[in-house]
Write an enzyme that holds these catalytic residues in place. Structure first.
Site, PDB file in Angstrom:
ATOM      1  N   ASP A  41      49.899   0.368   4.941  1.00  0.00           N
ATOM      2  CA  ASP A  41      50.646  -0.936   4.522  1.00  0.00           C
ATOM      3  C   ASP A  41      51.008  -2.337   3.645  1.00  0.00           C
ATOM      4  O   ASP A  41      50.170  -1.999   3.458  1.00  0.00           O
ATOM      5  CB  ASP A  41      51.649  -0.468   6.489  1.00  0.00           C
ATOM      6  CG  ASP A  41      52.925  -0.851   6.673  1.00  0.00           C
ATOM      7  OD1 ASP A  41      53.804  -1.254   6.429  1.00  0.00           O
ATOM      8  OD2 ASP A  41      52.794  -0.249   7.250  1.00  0.00           O
ATOM      9  N   HIS A 262      56.223  -5.943   8.539  1.00  0.00           N
ATOM     10  CA  HIS A 262      55.756  -4.295   8.725  1.00  0.00           C
ATOM     11  C   HIS A 262      54.545  -3.923   8.987  1.00  0.00           C
ATOM     12  O   HIS A 262      54.852  -3.037  10.052  1.00  0.00           O
ATOM     13  CB  HIS A 262      56.466  -3.687   7.004  1.00  0.00           C
ATOM     14  CG  HIS A 262      56.728  -2.292   7.720  1.00  0.00           C
ATOM     15  ND1 HIS A 262      56.008  -1.536   7.471  1.00  0.00           N
ATOM     16  CD2 HIS A 262      57.927  -1.497   7.828  1.00  0.00           C
ATOM     17  CE1 HIS A 262      56.714  -0.207   7.925  1.00  0.00           C
ATOM     18  NE2 HIS A 262      58.014  -0.413   7.589  1.00  0.00           N
ATOM     19  N   SER A 447      59.886   3.833   9.790  1.00  0.00           N
ATOM     20  CA  SER A 447      58.571   3.818   9.669  1.00  0.00           C
ATOM     21  C   SER A 447      57.835   3.146  11.046  1.00  0.00           C
ATOM     22  O   SER A 447      56.871   3.211  11.386  1.00  0.00           O
ATOM     23  CB  SER A 447      58.703   2.191   9.051  1.00  0.00           C
ATOM     24  OG  SER A 447      59.214   2.398   7.378  1.00  0.00           O
TER      25      SER A 447
END
Length: 1285
Positions: A41, A262, A447
């Protein structure tokens, strides 16, 4: 008021819906312990809440790795401390080596890094705002106000202003203008730090000088994270944590910091552990994490091929059981490319279970992303939202039934594969990096559903691990699919096999743990590499279709030969739809078997239909399907001329999340559709998504999709126009937003229109003359064809290229080496413009790319890093100023031969024109040829064919600085309606020729028939030879600094000015120039004295010279003018040097006079422009001044004369004159004028030398805050080397 204090903490990271909560109540020790998960990520913050330890006290994060290269520092320079224990860093700072460091070798690797290349965008935005508010604005506003006050005082007495005050007014106005310009253009340059790496006898240690003062003792000393789990913070208000890794025996240091929030959020969902608040736990709090940063900070955390392939390899090297990738892009074709190969290999050969997001591009079908929805052995996860999530996470006022999020991507994949494997909760409120200053954040997307599913699988694996039950990715996937909870009200395209169920999957795995096919993947394939049946076109569904299905048992690498020999499976084949015909049985052994299937869709209604062909083990059918062949059939609505190509949907009820799909065979010739929506409700507004997709062979769905949010008030209308492609199936999806409360009724109609050209992309070459194109209309529509060219494309060939092997860091599984090709390209911009850089051969290819990776880095001529780009060039436009630039392109691959094919490949620069260029369009060839009436607005009838003619560009329309080989690019807009104009467009390229050569025998467009003047008469051979020898000796004098030739040439040609100019050039370039200032002035005066100013002014003043010898006179005048300016500039700079030197002497000398009380005389006391003679005036008794002051005043007078002369013959902004203007301003303490000249020079060609001069002026003006800001940026703007890839 009754207050409910029972807050739904458990819904922040949803776990109950998947059975994870009940599973952990039943098996508290199976909470992920013994399982390692790779999080690929944006990077993970090791200091974020919940990411320090596991539930059983082990380190939560085993390793933190940056595989992108964005944190890499070149440490190949080696230094040894001096006697004081110091080394000089790459930045030039003195670095004090702490006495407690142990370094047996005594050698230190040094490098430097601009932390701005690492910082996340959100952090940079915050720091930039903070720094401007605290370090810039207070000082800058005060200084601007102070300067304006001085300017106002001079302006106040405008009528009685003196000459010197006029100059001061100009000087102050320039200062104010510069202050304003500096304020508008202010930007943070970032922090450039020194880095030190050394070996302490056990391992490599690294220190990043975050003090930026060389105080290494105050900075953290770190070893690679895997060895020590150490991390530190960059300090101050950044709150950004970082760790390090050392590669290549200390020659590469990687500073690892998360590039965005994220990845931390994903890690916390997967495995966060909060000892004091279990409700905040991630799904698998006992699991450990390997944090792999695959989002490149230089690309705003876009994933790259290098990052992904290295990342997958690192997951395998670390022995990870699971990997989560919450990334993905639309790909042109599925199941292909080097990245997907690496993932497939990690699954089939290394037992890695790979989980990935399916994509956020719904609600249309066939919008799954790569690799999650397009790669066979990846578990692709869709996003689902529960009623509890709606209430707790989204604060909704009404509880709705669970649903799939509107935006969750839907299958099937273009090859027929289902695309979405399972679903999981797609939202969470959990930890984000500390630098966000938020603690937690709500995020939603696939996600978030992917790590939720990944954590759930970790619980299952934890239990299997504890019980010693073996598994393979194949057996786990089969168990997940056969135990998922199917949601009856959600279409299979969205949910896949259903919502993941932890308890059911674990029970399945334990119950069937001994079955021999746990090491087998029953692989389904069809002709043309398809993995399922997908009928989408009209032609495919109007007649029965027959297919050959191949089923082949693919064994995991751990399977032995006897297992393969002994394998047999008596399969029962079933299908769930009457329109599918298949056999009932299939005897399967360790080889591929085929069977025939017939799909007869003739009786199906318009819409999407789904069926399945499944194979069951006849000995244990209760364990579910061993393989599934998805069958998707699209039946279209036909619109034709009888209905004016219009379709109407009657009023239908739309509840929250309701989706209405309609499929149309778009009429041939249609290019756009007009959709009219009506909200028939009398009291309910509504929010909708209008989404359309058409699939083209081997093209990603993103190229044809249209997506728009629409809010319609009660009783309201909405009109939408979108592009379509004729002859192809269109899905039009109108979806009520999932969280938009209340029921509404909606009706709509859609009508297809079109004006089609004879070609979709038109390339005109200037040499081909007039271009004919044909238009054809579907309905009656008004047109007004217009061609606008807004960009020029400049191809670049590499100036150099090199292929070399990469280090072990890039080795693939099995230690297979990888090579890199580095191509270097150079280009010049004559003015500021927006630039898009692309490598056309590999553009728009990422996951499907047959090369491992591509990455370009852009630098200015001083090696300062400006930007980067990879597979998707249109995402990386950059505004560039006038100047020279370098692009370094890296492409990697296992095969050197493949790379050699690219070593001469061109790069493309797409430059935005300062003003667009229009091509003229005509209705007939005659008008196009003679420049007659242009085609205006006109109506076309249905099926009418109309020719149009495009005339080539006239020479005056072609932008300057554009040459042959380049081409202009833009669009042809056909429709007149503003609503349609931007949709009904076609690409136009216009290829350019060389500019026509202008003959010297023509002047102002007329032939010059006059005979050559006496100035151009051919000279005798002997005289000409003598002159050529003279000119050659002048050349020698300047090239080899042979001043001994000067006296000889001066005697022979005393009036030949170039001889004196040559000596001036030699003196200017002398190492001892400051010692020859008087000689410089003298030789400049020699040049000036030989020029007739009156004659020069007269000749230069002619606008149109009618004299026969005008051309020769003009040439001679220009040469003479250049000689004069050269002499004046040199003289002026030399005088300025003398004045500045005398200033320093005066300031350091105490002079006692009758003026005042014996204070130090300072330059500020001199009245530079008080009188023409420059006499020093005193009040009271006169006194004799020191000779140095008298001489300085004389020089100032001369300097002023030079200034006035230069203004007579040149603009003060002329590049040749600017160095003098700067020195003049500096010498006369007109620092605003000096600064303006320097800044102008810097615009032409930035250099460190100029910046240092500018900083000096800032300090002379008292602008210390500006000087410090510029000093801070020097290291970023003038690095010693290019940053590594």
């Amino acid at each position: 008021m009754n207050v409910d204090n029972d807050f739904p903490h458990h819904c922040m990271v949803p776990k109950a819906e998947t059975g994870a909560v009940n599973f952990l109540k039943k098996y508290p020790a199976y909470d992920g312990r013994g399982i390692t998960i790779a999080i690929l990520d944006t990077g993970v913050d090791p200091g974020a809440p919940g990411l320090q330890i596991t539930s059983d006290g082990r380190p939560k994060i085993i390793d933190i790795i940056d595989t992108t290269g964005s944190g890499d520092v070149d440490m190949s320079t080696v230094a040894t401390p001096n006697t004081e224990g110091c080394i000089i860093g790459i930045t030039g700072r003195k670095l004090v080596i702490p006495g407690n460091w142990s370094n047996p070798s005594g050698k230190y690797h040094i490098g430097m890094k601009n932390l701005w290349e690492i910082y996340p965008k959100g952090l940079k935005d915050r720091l930039q705002k903070e720094h401007k508010e605290t370090l810039w604005d207070p000082y800058h506003k005060k200084m601007t106000a102070k300067t304006l006050s001085k300017l106002y005082e001079i302006k106040r007495k405008e009528s009685e202003i003196l000459m010197e005050e006029k100059i001061q007014k100009e000087n102050l106005q320039t200062q104010v203008d510069t202050l304003d310009k500096l304020d508008k253009s202010w930007k943070e340059f970032g922090q450039t730090v020194d880095c030190v790496v050394f070996h302490d006898g056990v391992t490599f240690q690294a220190c990043v000088d975050i003090s930026m003062r060389g105080d290494l003792q105050s900075c953290p000393l770190l070893s690679s994270y895997r060895e020590s789990q150490q991390y530190a913070s960059f300090g101050g208000s950044t709150m950004l944590n970082f760790s390090v890794n050392v590669y290549e025996d200390g020659n590469i240091l990687c500073i690892v910091a998360n590039g965005g929030s994220h990845g931390t959020h994903v890690a916390a969902i997967t495995a966060g552990y909060f000892a004091n608040n279990p409700h905040q736990n991630g799904v698998a709090p006992g699991a450990q994490i390997v944090a792999i940063k695959i989002g490149d900070s230089r690309l705003a955390t876009m994933e790259t091929g290098t990052g992904l392939i290295r990342g997958v390899t690192e997951a395998v090297r670390h022995g990870c059981h699971l990997a989560n990738l919450s990334y993905g892009e639309a790909s042109h074709w599925p199941c292909s490319g080097k990245i997907c190969e690496a993932i497939e290999e990690s699954v089939t050969k290394h037992n890695l279970i790979f989980v990935s997001s399916a994509g956020n591009n719904g609600p249309c079908l066939s919008t799954v992303g790569s690799p999650g929805g397009t790669t066979q052995n990846i578990i692709g996860v869709g996003a689902w939202v529960s009623s509890d999530m709606m209430m707790a996470e989204y604060s909704m006022s009404e509880r709705l039934p669970p649903n799939q999020y509107t935006w969750s991507s839907r299958g099937p994949c273009s090859n027929g594969m289902m695309g979405v494997c399972i679903s999981a909760p797609g939202g969470a409120i959990t930890s984000v990096p500390n630098w966000t200053l938020q603690g937690t954040q709500l995020m939603n997307g696939t996600s978030m559903s992917s790590p939720n599913a990944c954590g759930s699988i970790a619980l299952i694996l934890s239990g299997l691990h504890a019980l010693g039950i073996p598994y393979t990715p194949y057996s786990v996937r089969r168990a997940l699919e056969n135990t998922a909870l199917k949601q009856d009200y959600i279409e299979p395209f969205a949910q896949g096999r259903g919502l993941i169920q932890v308890n059911g999957c674990f029970d399945y795995m334990t119950k069937y743990k001994d079955l021999p096919d746990n090491k087998i993947s029953y692989t389904v394939s069809l002709p043309r590499s398809n993995k399922g049946i997908y009928l989408r076109s009209t032609a495919e569904s109007i007649i029965p279709q027959n297919y050959i299905i191949t089923v082949e048992p693919k064994y995991h690498s751990s399977a032995g030969s006897m297992e393969k020999i002994q394998f047999k499976c008596h399969m029962v084949i079933c299908c769930n739809q009457s329109w599918i015909t298949c056999p009932s049985y299939l005897e399967l052994m360790n080889t591929a078997r085929t069977f025939n299937v017939k799909v007869d869709a003739r009786g199906l209604n318009p819409g999407a239909h789904y069926g399945e062909i499944q194979g069951f083990d006849s000995d244990s059918p209760h364990r579910g399907a061993l393989f599934t062949v998805p069958v998707t059939v699209i039946k279209v609505d036909i619109v034709d001329a009888s209905s004016s190509f219009k379709f109407k949907l009657e009023a239908s009820l739309f509840k929250p999340g309701h989706i209405c799909r309609r499929f149309f065979h778009v009429p041939d010739g249609a290019t756009w559709a007009e959709l009219s929506l009506k909200n028939n409700s009398i009291d309910q507004s509504a929010r909708f998504v209008v989404h359309s997709v058409q699939l083209l062979p081997q093209r990603a769905f993103r190229e044809t999709q249209f997506y728009k949010f629409v809010n319609i008030s009660h009783g309201g209308l909405a009109d939408i126009t979108f592009p379509v492609i004729g002859g192809n199936t269109l899905e039009l999806c109108v979806a009520r937003w999932w969280s938009n409360l209340g029921d509404v009724t909606l009706s709509y109609d859609v009508q297809f229109h079109g004006i089609k050209t004879s070609s979709c992309v038109t390339t005109m070459h200037a040499v081909d003359g007039i271009h004919r194109m044909e238009l054809k209309s579907l309905l009656s529509d008004e047109i007004s064809p217009a061609i606008t060219l807004k960009h020029v494309v400049q191809p670049l060939r590499p100036t150099e290229h090199a292929i070399k092997p990469l280090t072990s860091r890039d080795f693939l599984s099995g230690d297979r080496p990888v090579y890199e090709l580095v191509n270097t390209y150079s280009f010049h911009l004559s003015k500021s413009t927006e630039v898009i850089i692309s490598f056309p051969l590999l553009s728009d290819l990422l996951y499907e790319n047959e090369y491992n990776s591509q990455l370009w880095l852009l630098f200015d001529n001083n090696k300062s890093f400006l930007g980067a780009g990879d597979a998707y060039p249109n995402q990386y436009s950059i505004q560039l100023e006038k100047g020279d630039y370098i692009v370094r392109l890296q492409v990697t691959q296992e095969s050197r031969d493949s790379l050699q094919r690219l070593q001469d490949a061109a790069l493309a620069l797409k430059l935005k024109l300062s003003s667009s260029v229009n091509l003229d369009v005509f209705s007939n060839h005659r008008d196009a040829l003679i420049g007659g009436s242009k085609l205006g607005s006109t109506y076309m009838k249905p099926d009418q064919v109309m020719p149009i003619y495009i005339a080539p560009l006239s020479e005056e329309k072609i932008p300057k600085h554009i040459s042959a080989g380049q081409y202009l690019t833009g669009t042809l807009n056909i429709a007149k309606s503003d609503r349609v104009k931007q949709l009904n467009t076609y690409r136009i390229n216009y290829v350019l020729l060389d500019q026509p050569a202008k003959s010297k025998s023509y002047k102002n467009g007329k032939k010059n028939n006059k005979q050559p003047s006496t100035l151009a008469t051919v000279k005798k051979f002997a005289e000409k030879s003598k002159e050529e020898m003279r000119d050659l000796q002048i050349l020698w004098m300047t090239r080899y600094e042979q001043l001994d030739l000067f006296e000889k040439l001066q005697k022979e040609y005393p009036e030949h000015i170039p001889i004196y100019v040559a000596k001036l050039v030699v003196l200017e370039s002398s190492k001892n120039r400051m010692g020859k200032l008087d000689e410089l002035i003298q030789i400049a005066d020699e040049i000036i004295s030989r020029i007739n100013f009156q004659k020069l002014s007269a000749n230069a003043g002619y606008k149109n010279d009618p004299r026969p010898e005008a051309t020769a006179i003009k040439s001679e005048t220009e040469k003479e003018k250049n000689h004069l300016l050269t002499a004046l500039v040199s003289k002026g700079i030399a005088l300025s040097n003398k004045i500045i030197s005398n200033d320093e002497i005066v300031v350091s000398t105490k002079v006692t006079s009758d003026v005042g009380s014996g204070e130090n005389l300072k330059p500020e006391a001199f009245n530079f422009y008080g009188s023409e003679t420059g006499n020093f005036e005193t009040s009271g008794t006169s006194s004799t001044l020191p000779s140095s002051i008298v001489k300085m005043q004389s020089d100032i007078t001369k300097l002023k004369e030079v200034y006035d002369l230069i203004q007579m013959f040149a603009d003060l902004s002329d590049a040749k004159v600017l160095p003098f203007v700067h020195m003049y301003g500096y010498a006369c303490e007109l620092y605003g004028i000096a600064l303006k000249a320097l800044l102008k020079q810097k615009e032409e060609k930035p250099s460190k030398e100029l910046d240092l001069k500018i900083i000096t002026i800032f300090r002379k003006l008292g602008w210390e805050h500006v000087a410090q800001h510029y000093e801070k940026g020097l290291l970023a703007k003038y690095p010693a080397t290019f940053i590594p890839f």
